[in-house]
Write a protein that holds these residues in place. Structure first.
Motif, PDB file in Angstrom:
ATOM      1  N   SER A 189     -12.773  -6.301   7.644  1.00  0.00           N
ATOM      2  CA  SER A 189     -11.490  -6.290   7.283  1.00  0.00           C
ATOM      3  C   SER A 189     -10.970  -6.287   5.573  1.00  0.00           C
ATOM      4  O   SER A 189     -10.102  -7.029   5.313  1.00  0.00           O
ATOM      5  CB  SER A 189     -10.445  -7.474   7.796  1.00  0.00           C
ATOM      6  OG  SER A 189     -10.720  -7.376   9.166  1.00  0.00           O
ATOM      7  N   SER A 190     -12.014  -5.950   4.748  1.00  0.00           N
ATOM      8  CA  SER A 190     -11.803  -6.152   3.434  1.00  0.00           C
ATOM      9  C   SER A 190     -11.070  -4.859   2.610  1.00  0.00           C
ATOM     10  O   SER A 190     -10.702  -4.896   1.783  1.00  0.00           O
ATOM     11  CB  SER A 190     -13.446  -6.265   2.685  1.00  0.00           C
ATOM     12  OG  SER A 190     -13.984  -5.008   3.034  1.00  0.00           O
ATOM     13  N   PHE A 191     -10.976  -3.636   3.576  1.00  0.00           N
ATOM     14  CA  PHE A 191     -10.408  -2.853   3.019  1.00  0.00           C
ATOM     15  C   PHE A 191      -9.949  -1.822   4.306  1.00  0.00           C
ATOM     16  O   PHE A 191     -10.224  -1.930   5.373  1.00  0.00           O
ATOM     17  CB  PHE A 191     -11.219  -1.901   2.208  1.00  0.00           C
ATOM     18  CG  PHE A 191     -12.315  -1.058   2.795  1.00  0.00           C
ATOM     19  CD1 PHE A 191     -12.220   0.127   3.374  1.00  0.00           C
ATOM     20  CD2 PHE A 191     -13.498  -1.562   2.890  1.00  0.00           C
ATOM     21  CE1 PHE A 191     -13.365   0.721   3.870  1.00  0.00           C
ATOM     22  CE2 PHE A 191     -14.764  -0.965   3.176  1.00  0.00           C
ATOM     23  CZ  PHE A 191     -14.717   0.189   4.030  1.00  0.00           C
ATOM     24  N   LEU A 192      -8.850  -0.931   3.825  1.00  0.00           N
ATOM     25  CA  LEU A 192      -8.234  -0.087   4.925  1.00  0.00           C
ATOM     26  C   LEU A 192      -8.226   1.395   4.494  1.00  0.00           C
ATOM     27  O   LEU A 192      -8.201   1.486   3.077  1.00  0.00           O
ATOM     28  CB  LEU A 192      -6.723  -0.539   5.060  1.00  0.00           C
ATOM     29  CG  LEU A 192      -5.906   0.334   6.053  1.00  0.00           C
ATOM     30  CD1 LEU A 192      -6.309  -0.025   7.642  1.00  0.00           C
ATOM     31  CD2 LEU A 192      -4.573  -0.017   6.027  1.00  0.00           C
ATOM     32  N   ALA A 193      -8.796   2.289   5.301  1.00  0.00           N
ATOM     33  CA  ALA A 193      -8.785   3.663   4.880  1.00  0.00           C
ATOM     34  C   ALA A 193      -7.491   4.072   5.410  1.00  0.00           C
ATOM     35  O   ALA A 193      -6.967   3.797   6.388  1.00  0.00           O
ATOM     36  CB  ALA A 193      -9.837   4.155   5.491  1.00  0.00           C
ATOM     37  N   SER A 194      -6.959   5.300   4.717  1.00  0.00           N
ATOM     38  CA  SER A 194      -5.709   5.787   5.203  1.00  0.00           C
ATOM     39  C   SER A 194      -5.909   7.521   4.957  1.00  0.00           C
ATOM     40  O   SER A 194      -6.718   7.865   4.157  1.00  0.00           O
ATOM     41  CB  SER A 194      -4.405   5.563   4.596  1.00  0.00           C
ATOM     42  OG  SER A 194      -4.528   5.626   3.051  1.00  0.00           O
ATOM     43  N   ALA A 195      -5.333   8.147   5.791  1.00  0.00           N
ATOM     44  CA  ALA A 195      -5.344   9.783   5.574  1.00  0.00           C
ATOM     45  C   ALA A 195      -3.933  10.234   5.509  1.00  0.00           C
ATOM     46  O   ALA A 195      -3.074   9.951   6.168  1.00  0.00           O
ATOM     47  CB  ALA A 195      -6.109  10.224   7.056  1.00  0.00           C
ATOM     48  N   SER A 196      -3.735  11.246   4.274  1.00  0.00           N
ATOM     49  CA  SER A 196      -2.580  11.919   4.268  1.00  0.00           C
ATOM     50  C   SER A 196      -2.915  13.438   3.644  1.00  0.00           C
ATOM     51  O   SER A 196      -3.611  13.726   3.996  1.00  0.00           O
ATOM     52  CB  SER A 196      -2.021  10.964   3.318  1.00  0.00           C
ATOM     53  OG  SER A 196      -0.435  11.455   3.270  1.00  0.00           O
ATOM     54  N   LEU A 240       0.951  -1.048  -0.012  1.00  0.00           N
ATOM     55  CA  LEU A 240      -0.028  -0.077   0.214  1.00  0.00           C
ATOM     56  C   LEU A 240       0.894   1.322   0.082  1.00  0.00           C
ATOM     57  O   LEU A 240       1.273   1.782   0.937  1.00  0.00           O
ATOM     58  CB  LEU A 240      -0.978   0.043   1.186  1.00  0.00           C
ATOM     59  CG  LEU A 240      -1.649  -1.218   1.711  1.00  0.00           C
ATOM     60  CD1 LEU A 240      -2.653  -1.148   2.842  1.00  0.00           C
ATOM     61  CD2 LEU A 240      -2.446  -1.767   0.314  1.00  0.00           C
ATOM     62  N   ASP A 241       1.274   1.528  -1.077  1.00  0.00           N
ATOM     63  CA  ASP A 241       2.466   2.715  -1.432  1.00  0.00           C
ATOM     64  C   ASP A 241       1.872   3.843  -2.336  1.00  0.00           C
ATOM     65  O   ASP A 241       2.701   4.335  -2.903  1.00  0.00           O
ATOM     66  CB  ASP A 241       3.553   2.146  -1.777  1.00  0.00           C
ATOM     67  CG  ASP A 241       3.564   1.612  -3.252  1.00  0.00           C
ATOM     68  OD1 ASP A 241       2.457   1.636  -3.590  1.00  0.00           O
ATOM     69  OD2 ASP A 241       4.619   0.962  -3.575  1.00  0.00           O
ATOM     70  N   GLY A 242       0.625   4.289  -2.023  1.00  0.00           N
ATOM     71  CA  GLY A 242       0.321   5.225  -2.915  1.00  0.00           C
ATOM     72  C   GLY A 242       0.118   6.723  -2.338  1.00  0.00           C
ATOM     73  O   GLY A 242      -0.086   7.725  -3.113  1.00  0.00           O
ATOM     74  N   HIS A 243       0.852   7.129  -1.079  1.00  0.00           N
ATOM     75  CA  HIS A 243       0.702   8.237  -0.467  1.00  0.00           C
ATOM     76  C   HIS A 243       2.205   8.844  -0.643  1.00  0.00           C
ATOM     77  O   HIS A 243       3.382   8.150  -0.446  1.00  0.00           O
ATOM     78  CB  HIS A 243       0.341   8.359   0.999  1.00  0.00           C
ATOM     79  CG  HIS A 243      -0.859   8.079   1.134  1.00  0.00           C
ATOM     80  ND1 HIS A 243      -1.887   8.968   0.768  1.00  0.00           N
ATOM     81  CD2 HIS A 243      -1.688   6.832   1.948  1.00  0.00           C
ATOM     82  CE1 HIS A 243      -3.131   8.227   1.099  1.00  0.00           C
ATOM     83  NE2 HIS A 243      -3.061   7.166   1.965  1.00  0.00           N
ATOM     84  N   ALA A 244       2.285  10.221  -0.930  1.00  0.00           N
ATOM     85  CA  ALA A 244       3.720  10.737  -1.080  1.00  0.00           C
ATOM     86  C   ALA A 244       3.898  11.678  -0.047  1.00  0.00           C
ATOM     87  O   ALA A 244       4.896  12.349  -0.010  1.00  0.00           O
ATOM     88  CB  ALA A 244       3.667  11.626  -2.582  1.00  0.00           C
ATOM     89  N   ALA A 245       2.982  11.423   1.106  1.00  0.00           N
ATOM     90  CA  ALA A 245       3.233  12.304   2.174  1.00  0.00           C
ATOM     91  C   ALA A 245       2.999  11.585   3.323  1.00  0.00           C
ATOM     92  O   ALA A 245       2.410  10.428   3.531  1.00  0.00           O
ATOM     93  CB  ALA A 245       2.339  13.629   2.159  1.00  0.00           C
ATOM     94  N   PRO A 246       3.153  12.297   4.536  1.00  0.00           N
ATOM     95  CA  PRO A 246       2.993  11.351   5.830  1.00  0.00           C
ATOM     96  C   PRO A 246       1.631  10.913   6.030  1.00  0.00           C
ATOM     97  O   PRO A 246       0.647  11.498   5.509  1.00  0.00           O
ATOM     98  CB  PRO A 246       3.447  12.430   7.075  1.00  0.00           C
ATOM     99  CG  PRO A 246       4.107  13.443   6.332  1.00  0.00           C
ATOM    100  CD  PRO A 246       4.031  13.276   4.944  1.00  0.00           C
ATOM    101  N   VAL A 247       1.476   9.792   6.467  1.00  0.00           N
ATOM    102  CA  VAL A 247       0.167   9.154   6.755  1.00  0.00           C
ATOM    103  C   VAL A 247      -0.147   9.499   8.152  1.00  0.00           C
ATOM    104  O   VAL A 247       0.640   8.968   8.930  1.00  0.00           O
ATOM    105  CB  VAL A 247       0.069   7.626   6.356  1.00  0.00           C
ATOM    106  CG1 VAL A 247      -1.305   6.993   6.925  1.00  0.00           C
ATOM    107  CG2 VAL A 247       0.375   7.439   4.932  1.00  0.00           C
ATOM    108  N   ASN A 248      -1.285   9.817   8.495  1.00  0.00           N
ATOM    109  CA  ASN A 248      -1.724  10.257   9.898  1.00  0.00           C
ATOM    110  C   ASN A 248      -3.004   9.651  10.343  1.00  0.00           C
ATOM    111  O   ASN A 248      -3.163   9.884  11.522  1.00  0.00           O
ATOM    112  CB  ASN A 248      -2.240  11.829   9.743  1.00  0.00           C
ATOM    113  CG  ASN A 248      -0.868  12.864   9.032  1.00  0.00           C
ATOM    114  OD1 ASN A 248       0.216  12.417   9.600  1.00  0.00           O
ATOM    115  ND2 ASN A 248      -1.069  13.504   8.155  1.00  0.00           N
ATOM    116  N   GLY A 249      -3.637   8.754   9.617  1.00  0.00           N
ATOM    117  CA  GLY A 249      -4.903   8.087  10.352  1.00  0.00           C
ATOM    118  C   GLY A 249      -4.785   6.640   9.309  1.00  0.00           C
ATOM    119  O   GLY A 249      -4.616   6.668   8.150  1.00  0.00           O
TER     120      GLY A 249
END
Length: 142
Positions: free
Chosen positions: A68-75, A52-61
């Protein structure tokens, strides 16, 4: 309660900002300042092969779906490293079934997105960033 060492983590290239457990405890994830998210198999005490490497900035959440079928991320979608400035916060959904492909990306915060919460039925995702609370309709993709 007395904590115990569940696993020794290989030192990441960037500081780890956030960790989250999946409901049921079979998976957990950690994310760092480089934008990397690593999903771990809790029983095996080892990373899964998901990338899961699609963010170019810090992940904060981080927040796992109830099933458990998906994960949400905040950046941050527009990030200036030199000044540590975010111009547009971003929320992403990642499939945990298959290869970890991104399912959706939403940008709507005026600053970095941070805390996340999913509704029990996985329909809605709340995110905070830039002084605003946004609620995304996961089912509709908006």
């Amino acid at each position: 309660a007395t904590p115990y060492i569940a696993a020794y983590l290989r030192p990441p290239d960037a500081p780890v900002n956030v960790v989250a457990f999946a409901p049921g405890g079979s998976l957990w994830a950690r994310a760092d300042d480089a934008g990397d998210i690593i999903v771990w198999d809790a029983a095996a005490r080892a990373p899964t092969p998901l990338a899961l490497d699609g963010h170019a900035a810090p992940v904060n959440g981080l927040a796992f779906a109830a099933d458990s079928s998906f994960l949400a991320s905040a950046s941050c979608a527009e990030y200036e490293t030199a000044t540590d400035t975010c111009r547009r916060g971003e929320v992403a959904l990642w499939s945990l079934v298959g290869d970890g492909a991104p399912l959706a990306r939403w940008a709507g915060h005026s600053d970095r997105a941070g805390a996340l919460a999913l509704s029990a039925d996985n329909r809605y995702l709340a995110s905070i960033g830039g002084g605003t609370l946004l609620v995304w309709d996961v089912a509709a993709g908006t």
